[in-house]
Design a protein around this motif. Structure first.
Motif, short mmCIF file in Angstrom:
data_model
loop_
_atom_site.label_atom_id
_atom_site.label_comp_id
_atom_site.label_asym_id
_atom_site.label_seq_id
_atom_site.Cartn_x
_atom_site.Cartn_y
_atom_site.Cartn_z
N MET A 102 0.81 -1.21 0.00
CA MET A 102 0.00 0.00 0.00
C MET A 102 0.85 1.27 0.00
O MET A 102 0.42 2.30 -0.49
CB MET A 102 -0.90 0.01 1.22
N TYR B 154 2.26 -0.46 10.08
CA TYR B 154 1.48 0.75 9.83
C TYR B 154 2.14 2.03 10.30
O TYR B 154 1.73 3.10 9.91
CB TYR B 154 0.12 0.67 10.54
N LYS C 283 -10.03 -7.97 4.22
CA LYS C 283 -9.56 -9.35 4.25
C LYS C 283 -10.72 -10.31 4.06
O LYS C 283 -10.64 -11.25 3.27
CB LYS C 283 -8.85 -9.63 5.57
N PHE D 75 -12.39 -10.79 0.32
CA PHE D 75 -11.74 -11.67 -0.65
C PHE D 75 -11.64 -13.10 -0.15
O PHE D 75 -11.59 -14.04 -0.93
CB PHE D 75 -10.36 -11.13 -1.03
N THR E 27 -1.90 -3.72 -9.15
CA THR E 27 -2.20 -4.80 -10.08
C THR E 27 -1.95 -4.38 -11.53
O THR E 27 -1.32 -5.11 -12.29
CB THR E 27 -3.67 -5.26 -9.91
N PHE F 175 6.10 -11.17 -12.92
CA PHE F 175 6.06 -10.47 -11.63
C PHE F 175 7.41 -10.55 -10.93
O PHE F 175 7.85 -9.62 -10.28
CB PHE F 175 4.96 -11.04 -10.73
N LEU G 197 8.54 -5.26 2.02
CA LEU G 197 8.17 -5.41 3.41
C LEU G 197 8.67 -4.28 4.32
O LEU G 197 9.28 -4.55 5.36
CB LEU G 197 8.70 -6.74 3.97
N ARG H 156 8.97 -1.88 7.20
CA ARG H 156 8.43 -1.91 8.56
C ARG H 156 9.23 -0.98 9.44
O ARG H 156 10.39 -0.69 9.16
CB ARG H 156 8.59 -3.31 9.16
N LEU I 60 8.52 -13.14 -2.15
CA LEU I 60 7.78 -12.30 -1.21
C LEU I 60 6.94 -11.23 -1.89
O LEU I 60 6.65 -10.20 -1.31
CB LEU I 60 8.76 -11.64 -0.24
N LEU I 61 6.57 -11.48 -3.13
CA LEU I 61 5.85 -10.47 -3.88
C LEU I 61 4.62 -9.95 -3.13
O LEU I 61 4.30 -8.78 -3.16
CB LEU I 61 5.41 -11.07 -5.22
N PHE I 62 3.92 -10.84 -2.46
CA PHE I 62 2.72 -10.44 -1.72
C PHE I 62 2.97 -10.43 -0.22
O PHE I 62 2.03 -10.41 0.57
CB PHE I 62 1.57 -11.39 -2.04
N HIS J 4 0.79 -9.71 7.70
CA HIS J 4 0.25 -8.68 6.80
C HIS J 4 0.25 -9.10 5.34
O HIS J 4 0.23 -8.25 4.45
CB HIS J 4 1.01 -7.38 6.99
N ILE J 5 0.30 -10.37 5.11
CA ILE J 5 0.30 -10.82 3.72
C ILE J 5 -0.87 -10.19 2.96
O ILE J 5 -1.94 -9.98 3.53
CB ILE J 5 0.25 -12.36 3.65
N CYS J 6 -0.64 -9.89 1.70
CA CYS J 6 -1.63 -9.15 0.91
C CYS J 6 -2.95 -9.90 0.81
O CYS J 6 -3.01 -10.99 0.26
CB CYS J 6 -1.08 -8.92 -0.48
N PRO J 7 -4.03 -9.30 1.31
CA PRO J 7 -5.32 -9.99 1.23
C PRO J 7 -5.91 -9.97 -0.18
O PRO J 7 -6.82 -10.72 -0.48
CB PRO J 7 -6.20 -9.18 2.19
N TYR K 292 -7.27 -12.01 -5.82
CA TYR K 292 -8.00 -11.15 -6.75
C TYR K 292 -7.07 -10.61 -7.83
O TYR K 292 -7.39 -10.62 -9.02
CB TYR K 292 -8.66 -9.99 -5.99
C1 HEM Z 1 -0.19 -7.57 -8.06
C2 HEM Z 1 -0.82 -6.88 -7.19
C3 HEM Z 1 -0.47 -6.72 -5.74
C4 HEM Z 1 0.74 -6.84 -5.11
C5 HEM Z 1 2.09 -7.18 -5.73
C6 HEM Z 1 0.52 -6.61 -3.69
C7 HEM Z 1 1.52 -6.68 -2.73
C8 HEM Z 1 1.32 -6.44 -1.38
C9 HEM Z 1 2.35 -6.51 -0.39
C10 HEM Z 1 3.81 -6.84 -0.64
C11 HEM Z 1 1.78 -6.20 0.80
C12 HEM Z 1 2.47 -6.04 2.16
C13 HEM Z 1 2.86 -7.33 2.79
C14 HEM Z 1 3.78 -7.09 3.94
O1 HEM Z 1 4.48 -6.06 3.99
O2 HEM Z 1 3.86 -7.97 4.78
C15 HEM Z 1 0.38 -5.95 0.56
C16 HEM Z 1 -0.52 -5.61 1.55
C17 HEM Z 1 -1.83 -5.29 1.29
N1 HEM Z 1 -2.48 -5.37 0.07
FE1 HEM Z 1 -1.69 -5.93 -1.69
N2 HEM Z 1 -0.81 -6.34 -3.49
C18 HEM Z 1 -1.45 -6.40 -4.71
C19 HEM Z 1 -2.80 -6.22 -4.93
C20 HEM Z 1 -3.73 -5.91 -3.97
C21 HEM Z 1 -5.16 -5.84 -4.17
C22 HEM Z 1 -5.87 -6.14 -5.48
C23 HEM Z 1 -5.71 -5.50 -2.98
C24 HEM Z 1 -7.16 -5.34 -2.62
C25 HEM Z 1 -8.01 -4.64 -2.76
C26 HEM Z 1 -4.63 -5.33 -2.01
C27 HEM Z 1 -4.79 -4.95 -0.69
C28 HEM Z 1 -3.79 -4.98 0.26
C29 HEM Z 1 -3.98 -4.63 1.66
C30 HEM Z 1 -5.28 -4.16 2.31
C31 HEM Z 1 -2.75 -4.83 2.31
C32 HEM Z 1 -2.45 -4.61 3.80
C33 HEM Z 1 -2.64 -5.89 4.57
C34 HEM Z 1 -2.48 -5.71 6.07
O3 HEM Z 1 -2.43 -4.57 6.51
O4 HEM Z 1 -2.41 -6.69 6.80
N3 HEM Z 1 -3.45 -5.60 -2.65
N4 HEM Z 1 0.12 -6.11 -0.78
#
Ligand code: HEM
Ligand SMILES: *[C@@H]1O[C@H](CO)[C@@H](O)[C@H](O)[C@H]1NC(C)=O
Ligand SMILES: *[C@@H]1O[C@H](CO)[C@@H](O)[C@H](O)[C@H]1NC(C)=O
Ligand SMILES: *[C@@H]1O[C@H](CO)[C@@H](O)[C@H](O)[C@H]1NC(C)=O
Length: 475
Positions: free
Chosen positions: A1, A104, A132, A135, A284, A340, A349, A351, A410-412, A417-420, A424
């Motif tokens: 984010m 955060y 979270k 999805f 995305t 990707f 990541l 923090r 670790l893309l997501f 806090h893995i990407c929810p 999608y």
């Molecule tokens: C290819 C697309 C995306 C990538 C590469 C991605 C990647 C990530 C990563 C790396 C994190 C942080 C994980 C961490 O630091 O531990 C994250 C968190 C998050 N992502 Fe994604 N994301 C993508 C798409 C999306 C989509 C489509 C949504 C939803 C609407 C989304 C919503 C979130 C939210 C809400 C968080 C915070 C989770 C938390 O606070 O626990 N992301 N994402």
């Protein structure tokens, strides 16, 4: 984010703020004398500026050079703040001692969310839980909906292409389709072709739109809510609630306590949906722009992927109803995973350390308040983790799905806090590329360009011009 921050026009605002913080921090840093076994600080010449300019202009080189010189752990001085970059050996620390770090509390994230999405900020735990849960529970129910909107979006924004049609950059070709899907999935099919909402979703990131997002979204959802409540009262149990994000909120008794539209907490809904849009859209579409470009470029992979698409299309009679069908797109999934991998953020990541002192397994220590980020570039280009020739594109390199949890990928993210939104994001990319393959022949306008583009350490959309694609109807 966090990437939304750098990508956006907030950067203008933030640079002023950050400039101020930089000055304050500088005096703070020079005053403070804590005796920790700190990681080395990479050499820099100009006080206060530190590595900021190189970080903005050529982050990749800065990271590669610093790693070569200082090894597994070192600190950079950016925007007046020290950031400790850790290598693959310290990743375990971030997860084993998750409570030492906070996702955060990075000052810029807090600042922006607090100032702009104040209702979500006041209800931060509830907001996150909503995203979270949506999805988690619903992906299976919305596949069909995503697909129908992808097909419509492709028709409208890419068109028939009976004559070859050039898209100046691959991101341009996708962004509208993704915004169209988001509009209908997040805010309801009732939006149809609402231009005001469509423009808002596409441009929410820019300052011009962010200042009026709430008023625009509330205006639209109020109309929809009125209509839905009216139908629900009329039809009773026979009413079938839509499967969109808006209805997901309306099903919550705290947000919509009764069927009275005036009692709905529209401010909170508008805030959370906007955060959905910000989190979902650019992350995305930026990455998918590389997948589309590679698809147009790699004739050697196209044929296999096209055959897979045709087979699945026949098996499903041209329409996916469930995730099982999507799981059949194995080759496309691995292809997307590979694009990707090679077009990712350079650091991941981020923090902030929130204990007094965190001591890494390698003995180095950092104080409370320090930002930490992982050198994921090293991870993604490492032969031991990624197999032979890690710098080369290889469509059959991976043997697990793009969304699989994996410490080497670790893309997501990983852990708490893995990407929810990861399922999608990958689903949307797969369905879109699938239908593009079935409908068009693609080629790149230029040969052998590398459109990879970063802003700071964040991946940006494939570079305009370099990633030009020619679409032509496939007969
Ligand atoms: C290819 C697309 C995306 C990538 C590469 C991605 C990647 C990530 C990563 C790396 C994190 C942080 C994980 C961490 O630091 O531990 C994250 C968190 C998050 N992502 Fe994604 N994301 C993508 C798409 C999306 C989509 C489509 C949504 C939803 C609407 C989304 C919503 C979130 C939210 C809400 C968080 C915070 C989770 C938390 O606070 O626990 N992301 N994402
Ligand atoms: C949110 O949850 C965390 C821990 O799960 C808790 O410490 C915090 O107080 C909660 N915040 C609010 C505003 O409820
Ligand atoms: C691609 O990766 C697969 C699986 O690791 C390997 O068998 C194959 O030889 C690789 N292809 C090339 C051209 O390197
Ligand atoms: C296409 O890209 C080039 C180079 O980035 C730019 O100069 C040109 O104006 C663009 N054309 C269109 C139609 O956007």
């Amino acid at each position: 984010m966090i990437s939304i921050l750098i990508e956006s026009t907030y950067i203008q605002l933030l640079i002023v703020l950050v400039g101020l913080i930089a000055v304050l921090n500088y005096f703070h840093l020079t005053r403070k004398r804590v005796k920790l076994n700190e990681p080395p600080i990479v050499d820099y010449r100009i006080p206060m500026i530190g590595h900021t300019l190189r970080f903005i202009n050529d982050c990749e080189k800065l990271i590669v050079e610093s790693r070569e010189k200082y090894g597994e752990i070192y600190s950079l001085y950016i925007f007046g703040e020290l950031i400790t970059v850790v290598g693959k050996d310290s990743i375990g620390d971030l997860y084993r001692r998750e409570n030492d770090f906070d996702f955060y509390s990075g000052t810029d994230v807090k600042l922006v969310v607090k100032c702009i999405f104040d209702d979500a900020f006041k209800n931060v735990n509830k907001s996150l839980k909503f995203m979270k849960d949506y999805f988690k529970v619903n992906l299976n129910n919305i596949i069909d909906r995503i697909e129908q909107n992808v097909i419509k979006g492709i028709d409208i924004y890419i068109g028939e292409c009976n004559e070859p049609k050039v898209f100046n950059d691959s991101h341009e070709a996708l962004k509208n389709v993704f915004a169209f899907v988001a509009m209908n999935l997040f805010l309801g099919e009732e939006c149809g072709h609402n231009e005001e909402i469509f423009e808002l979703i596409k441009n929410l990131i820019s300052l011009r739109y962010i200042s009026k997002y709430k008023q625009v979204i509330i205006k639209h959802i109020k109309l929809i809510i009125r209509k839905r409540f009216h139908e629900k009262k009329k039809l009773g149990d026979a009413w079938i609630p839509p499967t969109d994000v808006l209805q997901f909120f309306l099903n919550d008794p705290e947000i919509a306590p009764d069927l009275d539209p005036n009692n709905v907490n529209c401010n909170l809904i508008a805030d959370i949906i906007s955060i959905f849009i910000l989190a979902a859209m650019s992350s995305t579409s930026y990455r998918a722009s590389y997948a589309l470009y590679e698809l147009a470029k790699r004739k050697e992979d196209w044929l296999e992927l096209y055959q897979e698409a045709q087979q699945i299309n026949e098996q499903c009679n041209g329409n996916f109803k469930t995730c099982d069908d999507l799981d059949k797109m194995v080759k496309l999934d691995r292809f997307i995973k590979e694009t990707f991998r090679l077009n990712a953020d350079l650091l991941g990541l981020p923090r902030q350390c929130i204990t007094d002192t965190h001591t890494f397994s390698n003995g180095y220590q950092i104080p409370s308040g320090r930002m930490v980020s992982v050198d994921v570039l090293e991870l993604y280009r490492n032969e031991n983790f990624q197999g032979p020739n890690p710098n080369e594109f290889n469509a059959s390199r991976h043997n697990s799905p793009a969304t699989k949890l994996d410490r080497n990928f670790l893309l997501f993210g990983h852990g708490k806090h893995i990407c929810p939104g990861r399922n999608y994001a990958v689903t949307l990319t797969k369905i879109t590329l699938h239908h593009i393959m079935l409908k068009y022949n693609l080629r790149t306008k230029f040969e052998n360009r590398v459109p990879r583009n970063h802003i700071g350490f964040f991946i940006a959309p494939a570079r305009p011009g370099d990633s030009s694609i020619v679409f032509e109807k496939n007969n």
